[in-house]
Motif scaffolding. Structure first.
Motif, PDB file in Angstrom:
ATOM      1  N   PHE A  63       0.839  -1.209   0.000  1.00  0.00           N
ATOM      2  CA  PHE A  63       0.000   0.000   0.000  1.00  0.00           C
ATOM      3  C   PHE A  63       0.869   1.253   0.000  1.00  0.00           C
ATOM      4  N   THR A  64       0.293   2.358  -0.489  1.00  0.00           N
ATOM      5  CA  THR A  64       1.095   3.511  -0.882  1.00  0.00           C
ATOM      6  C   THR A  64       0.897   4.759  -0.015  1.00  0.00           C
ATOM      7  N   ASP A  65      -0.085   4.738   0.850  1.00  0.00           N
ATOM      8  CA  ASP A  65      -0.228   5.870   1.784  1.00  0.00           C
ATOM      9  C   ASP A  65      -1.005   5.390   2.998  1.00  0.00           C
ATOM     10  N   SER A  69      -5.421   3.687   1.279  1.00  0.00           N
ATOM     11  CA  SER A  69      -4.901   2.768   0.250  1.00  0.00           C
ATOM     12  C   SER A  69      -4.873   1.299   0.675  1.00  0.00           C
ATOM     13  N   GLN A  70      -4.792   1.049   1.985  1.00  0.00           N
ATOM     14  CA  GLN A  70      -4.529  -0.341   2.421  1.00  0.00           C
ATOM     15  C   GLN A  70      -5.711  -1.257   2.104  1.00  0.00           C
ATOM     16  N   SER A  71      -5.387  -2.434   1.551  1.00  0.00           N
ATOM     17  CA  SER A  71      -6.431  -3.385   1.154  1.00  0.00           C
ATOM     18  C   SER A  71      -6.848  -4.287   2.305  1.00  0.00           C
ATOM     19  N   HIS A 107      -3.308   0.602  -4.641  1.00  0.00           N
ATOM     20  CA  HIS A 107      -4.275   1.326  -3.808  1.00  0.00           C
ATOM     21  C   HIS A 107      -5.592   0.567  -3.944  1.00  0.00           C
ATOM     22  N   SER A 112     -11.149  -1.840  -0.393  1.00  0.00           N
ATOM     23  CA  SER A 112     -10.416  -1.979   0.869  1.00  0.00           C
ATOM     24  C   SER A 112     -11.236  -2.781   1.878  1.00  0.00           C
ATOM     25  N   ILE A 155      -3.038  10.802  -3.575  1.00  0.00           N
ATOM     26  CA  ILE A 155      -2.812   9.425  -4.044  1.00  0.00           C
ATOM     27  C   ILE A 155      -1.591   9.391  -4.961  1.00  0.00           C
ATOM     28  N   TYR A 182      -9.157  -2.953  -8.446  1.00  0.00           N
ATOM     29  CA  TYR A 182      -8.697  -2.063  -7.363  1.00  0.00           C
ATOM     30  C   TYR A 182      -8.696  -0.610  -7.867  1.00  0.00           C
TER      31      TYR A 182
END
Ligand SMILES: Cc1cc2nc3c(=O)[nH]c(=O)nc-3n(C[C@H](O)[C@H](O)[C@H](O)COP(=O)(O)O)c2cc1C
Length: 370
Positions: A63-65, A69-71, A107, A112, A155, A182
């Motif tokens: 994940f990127t932030d 973003s977290q799945s 993301h 999510s 993002i 996603y």
């Protein structure tokens, strides 16, 4: 290694020499610490594929932030110094076996199963139910909140920062995830993108965010760092989806990511495999078309443990590489087995009996031996 199999011939992406055409497909194993820091067990896990001879590994989506973003729970991130150090241990172990490794950046958007208020291009409830085995949330997906243009800028910054961190952590590149339903695929797909700004409407607008992310990552990377992209027709929550306008959509999608500076195209064909989902509804082959249109290296996916199929895809120039997912999990040494004509162990969903994590797999393997 024997060179009789086309999949065992050497190749390259950008400046990176790659020993064969067999790529580990990215697979989320939900095995990081609760704060997303990759563990030593993950470093050992990835190094086994390098040891086993895969020419290139694509590590699971990070994940990127820290916002939306977290799945899943225990998904690794690439946001903090601690994430970066954890991944550094992974790349060092892989490099110790002369491996090559790329980090996928993802993301989740509306899919999510982790954040309290998922955000997405538009307020459209995702089809289907949440994936089992990935955290505590189950059942229907909620209707997501709409991303503002300021959120979209954040993002983009998240992807760029994660890409810069991947360079620092010793990765050979990043793969931007615009597949499987996603966030970036939610922008791409008209069912989930009802926006009327520059990110909605025409397909060119709907692929814009992915292209901006690719361009930012490419422009801020050294020449020897790879920025690839993963695309797909099917979605994790809709495995029967096809690009509605077939090859006309493919022309815009592949052409746009190539113009943005992507170094390769990876076409995922989950669930129903290559013969189904790497073709348009009217039976045009997408990996071959992507290669011809863009001149970029293309990675084919979906059932590539069928080495006869994989060999023919390479020999017939339908793709440059093949990525292997499920079967790789129980055959980290698949390339060596192919080279020595040893049998490849069949994948079974029983492997997920105790969960999807690396530790759950190890438990299952101990049980299976006894
Ligand atoms: C447990 C599991 C986790 C996965 N996680 C990801 C992921 O993080 N990113 C991604 O792009 N695809 C992911 N996939 C899809 C695989 O990369 C691959 O496309 C799919 O398994 C089809 O390839 P195969 O037929 O070789 O298994 C995942 C698949 C599985 C089985």
């Amino acid at each position: 290694m024997s060179q009789t199999h086309p999949v065992l011939t050497k190749s390259a992406i950008r400046k990176l020499d790659i020993g064969n055409r067999l790529v580990l497909a990215p697979m989320s194993r939900a095995s990081a610490q609760d704060d997303g820091v990759p563990t030593k067990n993950m470093a050992n896990y990835y190094s086994e594929f390098a040891k086993g001879g895969y020419g290139l590994l694509i590590a699971e989506g990070a994940f990127t932030d820290n916002k939306f973003s977290q799945s899943y729970s225990n998904q690794p991130g690439m946001v903090t110094d601690e994430h970066q150090s954890g991944w550094r241990e992974v790349t060092e172990k892989v490099k110790a076996h002369d491996g090559r490794i790329i980090l996928q950046l993802i993301h989740a958007g509306a899919l999510s199963q982790h954040v309290d208020r998922p955000h997405a291009p538009s307020a459209v409830r995702p089809q289907g139910n949440m994936l089992q085995g990935y955290g505590h949330k189950q059942g229907e997906y909620p209707i997501p909140e709409i991303l503002s243009l300021q959120d979209v800028e954040e993002i983009k910054r998240g992807f760029l920062q994660a890409s810069l961190r991947a360079q620092e952590a010793g990765f050979d590149g990043v793969e931007i995830h615009c597949a499987n339903g996603y966030l970036l695929d939610q922008f791409l797909t008209d069912d989930t993108n009802k926006r009327d700004d520059q990110y909605g409407g025409s397909l060119e607008n709907r692929i814009r965010l992915t292209c901006e992310i690719i361009r930012d990552a490419r422009q801020n990377a050294p020449d020897d760092f790879i920025v690839g992209v993963r695309l797909s027709q099917a979605k994790a929550n809709n495995s029967d989806y096809f690009w509605p306008n077939g090859i006309a959509d493919a022309e815009i999608i592949f052409g746009s990511v190539a113009n943005a500076g992507a170094d390769y195209i990876h076409l995922a064909s989950e669930k129903n495999g290559y013969a189904y989902h790497s073709y348009t509804k009217d039976n045009r082959n997408l990996t071959e078309y992507a290669r011809e249109l863009t001149g970029l290296p293309v990675i084919a996916n979906g059932g590539m443990q069928d080495i006869e199929l994989a060999n023919s895809i390479i020999a017939d120039s339908k793709a440059d590489f093949v990525s292997i997912g499920k079967t790789a999990m129980i055959n980290p040494d698949l390339p060596k087995k192919v080279a020595s004509n040893n049998a490849v162990q069949d994948f079974t969903f029983d492997m997920f009996k105790f969960g999807v994590s690396i530790e759950a797999q190890q438990k299952w393997q101990v049980e299976a031996k006894n």
